[in-house]
Design an enzyme around this catalytic site. Structure first.
Site, PDB file in Angstrom:
ATOM      1  N   ASP A  31       0.860  -1.171   0.000  1.00 21.32           N
ATOM      2  CA  ASP A  31       0.000   0.000   0.000  1.00 21.32           C
ATOM      3  C   ASP A  31       0.903   1.229   0.000  1.00 21.32           C
ATOM      4  O   ASP A  31       1.830   1.323   0.816  1.00 21.32           O
ATOM      5  CB  ASP A  31      -0.886  -0.015   1.252  1.00 21.32           C
ATOM      6  CG  ASP A  31      -1.918   1.082   1.242  1.00 21.32           C
ATOM      7  OD1 ASP A  31      -2.965   0.898   0.618  1.00 21.32           O
ATOM      8  OD2 ASP A  31      -1.657   2.133   1.870  1.00 21.32           O
ATOM      9  N   ASN A  39      -1.923  12.841  -3.123  1.00 20.97           N
ATOM     10  CA  ASN A  39      -2.930  13.152  -4.140  1.00 20.97           C
ATOM     11  C   ASN A  39      -3.567  14.522  -3.879  1.00 20.97           C
ATOM     12  O   ASN A  39      -3.749  15.311  -4.805  1.00 20.97           O
ATOM     13  CB  ASN A  39      -4.014  12.071  -4.105  1.00 20.97           C
ATOM     14  CG  ASN A  39      -4.353  11.516  -5.455  1.00 20.97           C
ATOM     15  OD1 ASN A  39      -3.689  11.795  -6.447  1.00 20.97           O
ATOM     16  ND2 ASN A  39      -5.385  10.718  -5.495  1.00 20.97           N
ATOM     17  N   HIS A  44      -4.640  14.744  -8.810  1.00 20.41           N
ATOM     18  CA  HIS A  44      -4.890  13.363  -9.235  1.00 20.41           C
ATOM     19  C   HIS A  44      -4.024  12.935 -10.414  1.00 20.41           C
ATOM     20  O   HIS A  44      -3.659  11.764 -10.531  1.00 20.41           O
ATOM     21  CB  HIS A  44      -6.371  13.171  -9.566  1.00 20.41           C
ATOM     22  CG  HIS A  44      -7.239  13.270  -8.358  1.00 20.41           C
ATOM     23  ND1 HIS A  44      -7.318  12.266  -7.433  1.00 20.41           N
ATOM     24  CD2 HIS A  44      -8.038  14.269  -7.899  1.00 20.41           C
ATOM     25  CE1 HIS A  44      -8.135  12.622  -6.453  1.00 20.41           C
ATOM     26  NE2 HIS A  44      -8.587  13.846  -6.717  1.00 20.41           N
ATOM     27  N   ASP A  48      -1.877   9.678 -10.258  1.00 19.89           N
ATOM     28  CA  ASP A  48      -1.955   8.586 -11.235  1.00 19.89           C
ATOM     29  C   ASP A  48      -0.569   8.179 -11.709  1.00 19.89           C
ATOM     30  O   ASP A  48      -0.289   6.998 -11.918  1.00 19.89           O
ATOM     31  CB  ASP A  48      -2.819   8.985 -12.428  1.00 19.89           C
ATOM     32  CG  ASP A  48      -4.298   9.053 -12.087  1.00 19.89           C
ATOM     33  OD1 ASP A  48      -4.693   8.566 -11.001  1.00 19.89           O
ATOM     34  OD2 ASP A  48      -5.061   9.598 -12.912  1.00 19.89           O
ATOM     35  N   GLU A  74      -4.840   2.426  -3.827  1.00 18.18           N
ATOM     36  CA  GLU A  74      -3.380   2.446  -3.872  1.00 18.18           C
ATOM     37  C   GLU A  74      -2.782   1.149  -3.338  1.00 18.18           C
ATOM     38  O   GLU A  74      -1.623   1.097  -2.950  1.00 18.18           O
ATOM     39  CB  GLU A  74      -2.833   3.661  -3.110  1.00 18.18           C
ATOM     40  CG  GLU A  74      -3.098   3.666  -1.640  1.00 18.18           C
ATOM     41  CD  GLU A  74      -4.416   4.332  -1.229  1.00 18.18           C
ATOM     42  OE1 GLU A  74      -4.569   4.595  -0.033  1.00 18.18           O
ATOM     43  OE2 GLU A  74      -5.283   4.567  -2.089  1.00 18.18           O
TER      44      GLU A  74
END
Length: 190
Positions: A31, A39, A44, A48, A74
């Site tokens: 994770d 983020n 975003h 990404d 994630e």
């Protein structure tokens, strides 16, 4: 990387193969640490790109027969057939180290966003163990890594796995026939 549905399909196949052959099957959960904050701070689109970076590092540090997958959000997993727990820990550490040494940088502007770290949980399948429990043990180890400081790898407690594995009924009956005291006992592996 494959998606969660394909991971779950392959998990069933690999667990069955491991049970039939006695070969080890390990699972690595990872994770991305503080991903929501990253983020929120950088947007975003950059988030990404971080997920793509993580996917690439994961894919490039497992064998061809292993199955790296996006588990959700994630979270990522790697299913490692024919891999004992000690070797799974080495794989997890290679991925963790590769991530921690990577700097996230905007390609066109050169702006630096920092490094990406991840927390890892690993477990090895115990034949007969419910697959949900196997996944849960790796996930619990992951959350222990996050709780205990992040950017680290934790190993699932084997004692917990063994307590949850019921022995096949035919095996229990065979024990009962060869040992009168064993008849009728509920057998759990420890």
């Amino acid at each position: 990387l494959v998606n969660r549905r394909e991971f779950e399909r392959r998990l069933q196949l690999e667990a069955q193969a491991a049970a039939e052959t006695g070969r080890p099957l390990s699972l690595v959960f990872l994770d991305v640490d503080h991903f929501k904050d990253f983020n929120d701070r950088h947007g975003h689109r950059i988030g990404d790109e971080v997920l793509k970076l993580v996917a690439g590092k994961l894919r490039n540090r497992v064998r061809e027969k292993d199955l790296p997958a996006r588990y959700g959000g994630e979270e990522f997993v790697a299913l490692l057939p024919d891999t004992p727990l000690e070797d799974a820990a080495i794989v997890a550490e290679r991925i963790r180290s590769a991530l921690a040494s990577s700097i996230v940088r905007h390609r066109s502007t050169g702006e630096t966003y920092g490094t990406v770290t991840a927390s890892f949980g690993i477990a090895t399948y115990c034949p007969g163990e419910a697959l949900e429990h196997f996944v849960h043990r790796a996930d619990e180890a992951l959350y222990r890594a996050k709780r205990d400081g992040r950017n680290r790898t934790e190993v699932a407690d084997l004692d917990v796995a063994v307590e949850s594995v019921e022995v096949d009924e035919a095996f229990v009956e065979d024990i009962g026939q060869s040992d009168a005291q064993g008849a009728g006992r509920s057998v759990r592996l420890a």
